[in-house]
Design an enzyme around this catalytic site. Sequence first.
Site, PDB file in Angstrom:
ATOM      1  N   SER A 212       0.836  -1.212   0.000  1.00  0.00           N
ATOM      2  CA  SER A 212       0.000   0.000   0.000  1.00  0.00           C
ATOM      3  C   SER A 212       0.867   1.257   0.000  1.00  0.00           C
ATOM      4  O   SER A 212       0.486   2.278  -0.587  1.00  0.00           O
ATOM      5  CB  SER A 212      -0.992   0.002   1.166  1.00  0.00           C
ATOM      6  OG  SER A 212      -0.347   0.228   2.384  1.00  0.00           O
ATOM      7  N   ASN A 213       2.021   1.216   0.637  1.00  0.00           N
ATOM      8  CA  ASN A 213       2.927   2.380   0.573  1.00  0.00           C
ATOM      9  C   ASN A 213       3.474   2.566  -0.837  1.00  0.00           C
ATOM     10  O   ASN A 213       3.619   3.696  -1.307  1.00  0.00           O
ATOM     11  CB  ASN A 213       4.065   2.235   1.588  1.00  0.00           C
ATOM     12  CG  ASN A 213       3.653   2.692   2.972  1.00  0.00           C
ATOM     13  OD1 ASN A 213       3.507   3.887   3.211  1.00  0.00           O
ATOM     14  ND2 ASN A 213       3.427   1.746   3.869  1.00  0.00           N
TER      15      ASN A 213
ATOM     16  N   HIS B  26       8.553   3.280   9.343  1.00  0.00           N
ATOM     17  CA  HIS B  26       8.264   2.431  10.493  1.00  0.00           C
ATOM     18  C   HIS B  26       6.995   2.941  11.175  1.00  0.00           C
ATOM     19  O   HIS B  26       6.858   4.148  11.392  1.00  0.00           O
ATOM     20  CB  HIS B  26       9.454   2.460  11.467  1.00  0.00           C
ATOM     21  CG  HIS B  26       9.249   1.574  12.648  1.00  0.00           C
ATOM     22  ND1 HIS B  26       9.324   0.198  12.561  1.00  0.00           N
ATOM     23  CD2 HIS B  26       8.920   1.859  13.933  1.00  0.00           C
ATOM     24  CE1 HIS B  26       9.071  -0.325  13.754  1.00  0.00           C
ATOM     25  NE2 HIS B  26       8.817   0.662  14.596  1.00  0.00           N
TER      26      HIS B  26
ATOM     27  N   ASP C  56      15.837  -0.181  12.893  1.00  0.00           N
ATOM     28  CA  ASP C  56      15.041   1.043  13.068  1.00  0.00           C
ATOM     29  C   ASP C  56      15.771   2.106  13.893  1.00  0.00           C
ATOM     30  O   ASP C  56      15.146   2.836  14.671  1.00  0.00           O
ATOM     31  CB  ASP C  56      13.675   0.710  13.717  1.00  0.00           C
ATOM     32  CG  ASP C  56      12.903  -0.327  12.923  1.00  0.00           C
ATOM     33  OD1 ASP C  56      12.925  -0.264  11.687  1.00  0.00           O
ATOM     34  OD2 ASP C  56      12.292  -1.225  13.547  1.00  0.00           O
TER      35      ASP C  56
ATOM     36  N   GLU D 293       1.135   7.224   6.955  1.00  0.00           N
ATOM     37  CA  GLU D 293       2.280   6.693   6.195  1.00  0.00           C
ATOM     38  C   GLU D 293       2.152   7.053   4.725  1.00  0.00           C
ATOM     39  O   GLU D 293       3.125   7.396   4.069  1.00  0.00           O
ATOM     40  CB  GLU D 293       2.352   5.164   6.326  1.00  0.00           C
ATOM     41  CG  GLU D 293       2.709   4.661   7.709  1.00  0.00           C
ATOM     42  CD  GLU D 293       2.856   3.146   7.737  1.00  0.00           C
ATOM     43  OE1 GLU D 293       3.354   2.551   6.768  1.00  0.00           O
ATOM     44  OE2 GLU D 293       2.461   2.540   8.758  1.00  0.00           O
TER      45      GLU D 293
HETATM   46  C1  GRF Z   1       3.680  -0.574   6.966  1.00  0.00           C
HETATM   47  O1  GRF Z   1       2.943  -0.554   8.147  1.00  0.00           O
HETATM   48  C2  GRF Z   1       5.052  -0.030   7.195  1.00  0.00           C
HETATM   49  O2  GRF Z   1       5.096   0.937   8.206  1.00  0.00           O
HETATM   50  C3  GRF Z   1       5.839  -1.247   7.627  1.00  0.00           C
HETATM   51  O3  GRF Z   1       5.312  -2.289   6.874  1.00  0.00           O
HETATM   52  C4  GRF Z   1       3.978  -1.989   6.488  1.00  0.00           C
HETATM   53  C5  GRF Z   1       3.927  -2.116   5.000  1.00  0.00           C
HETATM   54  O4  GRF Z   1       2.650  -2.008   4.468  1.00  0.00           O
HETATM   55  N1  GRF Z   1       7.245  -1.032   7.444  1.00  0.00           N
HETATM   56  P1  GRF Z   1       2.420  -1.971   2.915  1.00  0.00           P
HETATM   57  O5  GRF Z   1       2.995  -3.265   2.326  1.00  0.00           O
HETATM   58  O6  GRF Z   1       3.109  -0.764   2.359  1.00  0.00           O
HETATM   59  O7  GRF Z   1       0.945  -1.900   2.751  1.00  0.00           O
END
Ligand code: GRF
Length: 216
Positions: free
Chosen positions: A21-22, A117, A153, A182
């Site tokens: 999703s990011n 994070h 981290d 995020e």
């Molecule tokens: C997110 O919560 C990020 O903070 C952590 O892993 C998760 C990844 O989510 N590092 P996505 O795959 O980007 O949806």
Amino acid sequence: MIQITQPGMLRLGVLASGRGSNFDAICAAIDRGDLQAKIEVLISDKADAAALEKASNRGIFARFIDPKAFADRECYESEIITTLRQAGAELVVLAGYMRLVGRVMLQNYRWRILNIHPALLPSFTGLHAQKQAVEYGVRFSGCTVHIVDEGMDTGPIIQQAVVPVYQYDDEDGLATRILEQEHKLYWQSLQLFAQGRVYLDGHKVIIQEKNKEEMA
Ligand code: GRF
């Protein structure tokens, strides 16, 4: 002080292990014109990562690199480096990449690997950061974009967003609200790199102010 990137179109390599999703949010910011960047490659350590398919659907070169196919972490990471370099990536974006980054990657992309994070570092490092925050009973948590170093981290912090933790929050509820932040914070941090505004002074990141022409 070290200037990490020069101003200009950023060439990104993304590493993701899961739903991505990011990665989606970063692509959307590029599409809107909010982020001056191009994603050159998406690499995953998991064959079934949704992020791989999402990248292919967008016409981005996507490659699964199986850690089990290599003798050790150094060989595995050397293959990642070769792929990133061939694709022309100058900055590496970890987007839900569920492995610790080792010596080979750190040396090849020194100060050029970023992570997001889901907590306000240096609190609640490692896995299940949202659960840790709920169980500890903090009133605020959030997310942190940071440069990756040898620790887990522990690297220099670029930006953070604060999210309140409610009395009856559970892990999932908090995680959902943090994820919304995020999805804004990551591309905003990347845009600072595209503008060449990120400097490193020891463990501290200095964001250079915008000059007058840019503010106009
Ligand atoms: C997110 O919560 C990020 O903070 C952590 O892993 C998760 C990844 O989510 N590092 P996505 O795959 O980007 O949806």
